[in-house]
Motif scaffolding. Structure first.
Motif, PDB file in Angstrom:
ATOM      1  N   GLY A   7       0.798  -1.219   0.000  1.00 30.98           N
ATOM      2  CA  GLY A   7       0.000   0.000   0.000  1.00 30.98           C
ATOM      3  C   GLY A   7       0.826   1.262   0.000  1.00 30.98           C
ATOM      4  O   GLY A   7       0.385   2.304  -0.497  1.00 30.98           O
ATOM      5  N   THR A   8       2.028   1.205   0.586  1.00 30.92           N
ATOM      6  CA  THR A   8       2.924   2.360   0.589  1.00 30.92           C
ATOM      7  C   THR A   8       4.248   1.980  -0.051  1.00 30.92           C
ATOM      8  O   THR A   8       4.659   0.814  -0.009  1.00 30.92           O
ATOM      9  CB  THR A   8       3.196   2.875   2.016  1.00 30.92           C
ATOM     10  OG1 THR A   8       3.981   1.899   2.724  1.00 30.92           O
ATOM     11  CG2 THR A   8       1.902   3.137   2.760  1.00 30.92           C
ATOM     12  N   ALA A   9       4.922   2.977  -0.600  1.00 31.40           N
ATOM     13  CA  ALA A   9       6.213   2.718  -1.228  1.00 31.40           C
ATOM     14  C   ALA A   9       7.271   2.384  -0.177  1.00 31.40           C
ATOM     15  O   ALA A   9       8.190   1.606  -0.448  1.00 31.40           O
ATOM     16  CB  ALA A   9       6.644   3.925  -2.057  1.00 31.40           C
ATOM     17  N   MET A  10       7.157   2.951   1.029  1.00 30.93           N
ATOM     18  CA  MET A  10       8.141   2.637   2.063  1.00 30.93           C
ATOM     19  C   MET A  10       8.106   1.159   2.417  1.00 30.93           C
ATOM     20  O   MET A  10       9.150   0.512   2.514  1.00 30.93           O
ATOM     21  CB  MET A  10       7.907   3.476   3.323  1.00 30.93           C
ATOM     22  CG  MET A  10       8.949   3.217   4.398  1.00 30.93           C
ATOM     23  SD  MET A  10       8.757   4.218   5.888  1.00 30.93           S
ATOM     24  CE  MET A  10       7.352   3.402   6.639  1.00 30.93           C
ATOM     25  N   GLU A  11       6.911   0.608   2.599  1.00 34.44           N
ATOM     26  CA  GLU A  11       6.812  -0.816   2.914  1.00 34.44           C
ATOM     27  C   GLU A  11       7.267  -1.668   1.738  1.00 34.44           C
ATOM     28  O   GLU A  11       7.995  -2.649   1.921  1.00 34.44           O
ATOM     29  CB  GLU A  11       5.381  -1.184   3.321  1.00 34.44           C
ATOM     30  CG  GLU A  11       5.062  -0.899   4.758  1.00 34.44           C
ATOM     31  CD  GLU A  11       3.883  -1.701   5.294  1.00 34.44           C
ATOM     32  OE1 GLU A  11       3.279  -2.487   4.532  1.00 34.44           O
ATOM     33  OE2 GLU A  11       3.569  -1.538   6.482  1.00 34.44           O
ATOM     34  N   ALA A  12       6.850  -1.323   0.535  1.00 33.21           N
ATOM     35  CA  ALA A  12       7.245  -2.105  -0.637  1.00 33.21           C
ATOM     36  C   ALA A  12       8.761  -2.096  -0.805  1.00 33.21           C
ATOM     37  O   ALA A  12       9.373  -3.131  -1.094  1.00 33.21           O
ATOM     38  CB  ALA A  12       6.556  -1.554  -1.887  1.00 33.21           C
ATOM     39  N   ASP A  13       9.372  -0.932  -0.601  1.00 32.40           N
ATOM     40  CA  ASP A  13      10.825  -0.797  -0.732  1.00 32.40           C
ATOM     41  C   ASP A  13      11.539  -1.664   0.302  1.00 32.40           C
ATOM     42  O   ASP A  13      12.439  -2.446  -0.021  1.00 32.40           O
ATOM     43  CB  ASP A  13      11.198   0.676  -0.548  1.00 32.40           C
ATOM     44  CG  ASP A  13      12.616   1.001  -1.003  1.00 32.40           C
ATOM     45  OD1 ASP A  13      13.249   0.157  -1.668  1.00 32.40           O
ATOM     46  OD2 ASP A  13      13.083   2.109  -0.684  1.00 32.40           O
ATOM     47  N   ALA A  14      11.120  -1.548   1.557  1.00 32.23           N
ATOM     48  CA  ALA A  14      11.769  -2.314   2.623  1.00 32.23           C
ATOM     49  C   ALA A  14      11.555  -3.808   2.462  1.00 32.23           C
ATOM     50  O   ALA A  14      12.471  -4.614   2.685  1.00 32.23           O
ATOM     51  CB  ALA A  14      11.239  -1.844   3.976  1.00 32.23           C
ATOM     52  N   LEU A  15      10.353  -4.203   2.070  1.00 29.93           N
ATOM     53  CA  LEU A  15      10.062  -5.628   1.923  1.00 29.93           C
ATOM     54  C   LEU A  15      10.795  -6.240   0.742  1.00 29.93           C
ATOM     55  O   LEU A  15      11.164  -7.420   0.772  1.00 29.93           O
ATOM     56  CB  LEU A  15       8.555  -5.840   1.797  1.00 29.93           C
ATOM     57  CG  LEU A  15       7.775  -5.547   3.090  1.00 29.93           C
ATOM     58  CD1 LEU A  15       6.272  -5.487   2.814  1.00 29.93           C
ATOM     59  CD2 LEU A  15       8.079  -6.591   4.154  1.00 29.93           C
TER      60      LEU A  15
END
Length: 290
Positions: A241-249
């Motif tokens: 849902g967010t780019a921060m989570e997608a990036d970290a994951l």
């Protein structure tokens, strides 16, 4: 361009190229605020700038107060640090500099690979409050670019811009419901794709060992328990849902199985291994080429 007829705003920031696409051209106000936010973020978190807060922290121990976004970074990193048993850590910067990936970009290792210190031995990070017991190279690169994508989305919405597509050199955020077909870059040949995936509302981020590579088998995805580059996984993609989570994951997938991460996060994923095999979640609705 994600949609024919849309207008692009291109700029450079945090060491990479950006493109924001919108139905109508962005005016001088939104453009100025976007660039100001990029500069603010870079002047705080960059370990490549001598004037950044992170660089000051690398020079001396002590207590430091970071901006508001530090709170979500701390909680996200803490979860992924635990799930990866220390392999994914915000203290990896010193290990990267040991291998030559630091200010000045010497790309010449200073010696053998070395793991960073254990988090609780040297760092207290609670919200915006950071206390370093020794000079530390804080590196939030695994989530920072994605977080800045989200912050810029907030800037755009603050100006009443609700439809946009942000491309931060492959970290993507689509604000609209119309899916955009995204090519999945081949991990060994950037001119080719291994498949495609539709990106609706949300973010898609990738991590690959070929993106920032130098020397003999050296690249930017290091195992925090050893300080050595990861060998078994070569590329990952995460949709969230967010780019921060997608990036970290996308980075976490180098160290933790997708099934384990799915117990803690709502996301879909694809992982490609060095032997050519792939794993992906049931919700990853992409098409892999044979």
């Amino acid at each position: 361009m994600p949609h024919p007829g849309w207008h692009n705003f291109n700029f450079d920031g945090i060491g990479t190229s950006w493109e924001i696409s919108t139905p109508a051209p962005l005016g001088p106000g939104p453009r100025s605020d976007v660039l100001a936010e990029v500069e603010r973020y870079d002047s705080t978190w960059s370990r490549f700038r001598g004037d950044s807060l992170v660089s000051r922290m690398s020079a001396r121990p002590g207590h430091f107060v970071f901006p508001a976004e530090a709170t979500s970074l701390a909680s996200l990193y803490r979860i992924l640090y635990a799930l990866s048993n220390g392999a994914m850590t915000p203290l990896i910067g010193g290990s990267l500099e040991q291998l030559g990936y630091g200010p000045g970009y010497s790309l010449q290792p200073r010696g053998a690979a070395a793991p960073p210190p254990a988090w609780d031995d040297v760092l207290e990070w609670r919200g915006t409050s950071v206390t370093a017991k020794t000079p530390l190279v804080l590196d939030i690169g695994a989530a920072g670019k994605g977080q800045l994508v989200d912050l810029l989305a907030g800037v755009l919405r603050g100006h009443g811009v609700t439809e946009f597509f942000i491309d931060a050199s492959g970290d993507l955020l689509n604000s609209g419901n119309t899916p955009v077909t995204v090519a999945l870059e081949h991990p060994y040949d950037s001119s080719k794709a291994i498949g495609t995936v539709p990106l609706g509302t949300g973010a898609l981020c990738a991590s690959a060992s070929n993106r920032r590579a130098w020397g003999d088998g050296l690249h930017h995805v290091l195992d925090g328990t050893t300080g050595v580059p990861v060998r078994t996984v070569v590329a990952t993609w995460a949709m969230a849902g967010t780019a921060m989570e997608a990036d970290a994951l996308a980075t976490a997938l180098f160290f933790v199985s997708g099934e384990v991460l799915e117990r803690h996060f709502r996301f879909s994923w694809l992982k490609v291994f060095s032997n050519g095999s792939a794993e992906y979640s049931a919700e990853f609705e992409g098409t892999l080429f044979t």
